[in-house]
Design an enzyme around this catalytic site. Structure first.
Site, short mmCIF file in Angstrom:
data_model
loop_
_atom_site.label_atom_id
_atom_site.label_comp_id
_atom_site.label_asym_id
_atom_site.label_seq_id
_atom_site.Cartn_x
_atom_site.Cartn_y
_atom_site.Cartn_z
N THR A 43 0.82 -1.20 0.00
CA THR A 43 0.00 0.00 0.00
C THR A 43 0.86 1.25 0.00
O THR A 43 1.98 1.28 0.51
CB THR A 43 -0.95 0.05 1.21
OG1 THR A 43 -0.25 0.55 2.36
CG2 THR A 43 -1.54 -1.32 1.52
N ASP A 67 -4.36 5.73 2.37
CA ASP A 67 -3.94 6.70 3.38
C ASP A 67 -4.37 6.09 4.70
O ASP A 67 -5.56 5.94 4.98
CB ASP A 67 -4.63 8.05 3.15
CG ASP A 67 -4.25 9.10 4.19
OD1 ASP A 67 -3.70 8.73 5.26
OD2 ASP A 67 -4.51 10.29 3.96
N SER A 145 8.25 0.95 14.98
CA SER A 145 8.41 2.02 15.95
C SER A 145 9.73 2.75 15.65
O SER A 145 10.03 3.04 14.49
CB SER A 145 8.39 1.45 17.37
OG SER A 145 8.54 2.46 18.34
N TYR A 159 6.50 13.68 17.63
CA TYR A 159 6.91 12.42 17.00
C TYR A 159 7.11 11.36 18.06
O TYR A 159 6.62 10.23 17.94
CB TYR A 159 8.20 12.62 16.21
CG TYR A 159 8.78 11.32 15.69
CD1 TYR A 159 8.25 10.71 14.56
CD2 TYR A 159 9.86 10.70 16.33
CE1 TYR A 159 8.77 9.51 14.08
CE2 TYR A 159 10.38 9.51 15.87
CZ TYR A 159 9.84 8.91 14.74
OH TYR A 159 10.35 7.73 14.29
N LYS A 163 5.22 7.60 18.72
CA LYS A 163 5.91 6.31 18.80
C LYS A 163 5.82 5.71 20.21
O LYS A 163 5.70 4.48 20.35
CB LYS A 163 7.38 6.47 18.39
CG LYS A 163 7.56 6.81 16.92
CD LYS A 163 6.97 5.74 16.00
CE LYS A 163 7.27 6.00 14.54
NZ LYS A 163 6.67 4.98 13.65
#
Length: 281
Positions: A43, A67, A145, A159, A163
């Site tokens: 994808t 998406d 991760s 960010y 994670k």
């Protein structure tokens, strides 16, 4: 593009579902799977980037425009993959990007998009594949991760939030699905020569209030980056393992870094333990 011939499928061949297969780790791992004769539902937001894969490996590839922030589209993509291949053995939640900026600087739209992509995207795909994997009685979910999922640096707060959230969610997931025969692994790469800091990155507008802080940030004298291609055999080893790890670093830097980081945490917790116990009542 020179045509390639995939290894003939065998009884042990696997079917993969890979998000973010257009570049970086997603592309490397997709090609590694195809090279050994596996099938891949690949994808990407821009499906044209997957055309070379179809040209090279034909029906072994199912290109899907996706998406991952669109939950309904994630479920539809998984159903398309199941309908085409009949089974899903390995699910790789790789789609994601870096957001650079101090916590105060990041805009609402940037923060929401980061969490939508890096945290909620894997959640939607995971929710979509679990009924398939449960009905099969087997499967392996690989969440991409980062070393930034277990420690933090300034300028990457949101960010890191995405994670760290992925790490927590996946740790719970692993316990929840073990009895169904489903394996779960968090891959935590260090710095690699992908476009994570390049075209795919988003940067918040810089505030002059942090100019001095930025100027004082240390700059690595040797910013060595790992070769994404070197991870191909590692990811194959993980998905082929009878008992794969829940967590695995990619790189030679993270483990020494984490030893020091967790030693500091334990030292601080111990230093304040008396107050912590009093707070319990």
């Amino acid at each position: 593009m020179t045509s390639k011939t995939a290894t003939s499928k065998t009884a042990t061949s696997k079917t993969w579902f890979v998000t973010g297969a257009s570049r970086g780790f997603g592309r490397v791992w997709t090609e590694a799977a195809l090279e050994r004769g596996d099938s891949v539902a690949a994808t990407a937001r821009d499906i044209s980037t997957l055309a070379p894969l179809v040209e090279a490996w034909g029906d072994a590839v199912l290109p899907i425009e996706l998406d991952v922030t669109d939950r309904e589209a994630a479920f539809a993509a998984v159903e398309s993959a199941r309908a085409r291949f009949g089974t899903l053995d390995v699910v790789v939640n790789n789609a994601g990007y870096g957001l650079f900026g101090m916590v105060e600087e990041v805009t609402e739209e940037q923060a929401r998009r980061q969490l939508d992509t890096n945290l909620l995207g894997p959640l939607w795909v995971t929710q979509a594949v679990l009924p398939v994997l449960r009905s099969q009685g087997h499967g392996h979910i690989v969440q991409v991760s980062s070393v930034g999922g277990v420690f933090s640096l300034p300028g990457l707060g949101i960010y890191h939030a995405s994670k760290w959230g992925l790490e927590g969610m996946t740790s719970s997931l692993a316990m929840e699905v073990r009895s169904f025969g489903i394996k779960v692994t968090l891959v935590e790469p260090a710095g690699f020569a992908t476009d994570w800091q390049g075209p795919s990155a988003v940067r918040a507008p810089e505030s002059p209030a942090y100019a001095d802080f930025r100027a004082d940030l240390p700059v690595s004298a040797s910013p060595r980056r790992g070769d994404p291609r070197a991870t191909a055999q590692a990811i194959l080893a993980i998905v082929d393992a009878e008992e794969p790890p829940l967590r695995l670093f990619f790189g030679d830097q993270p483990l020494p870094l984490m030893r020091a980081e967790y030693a500091r945490r334990i030292e601080e917790w111990e230093a304040w333990d008396e107050l912590a116990r009093k707070a319990f009542g």
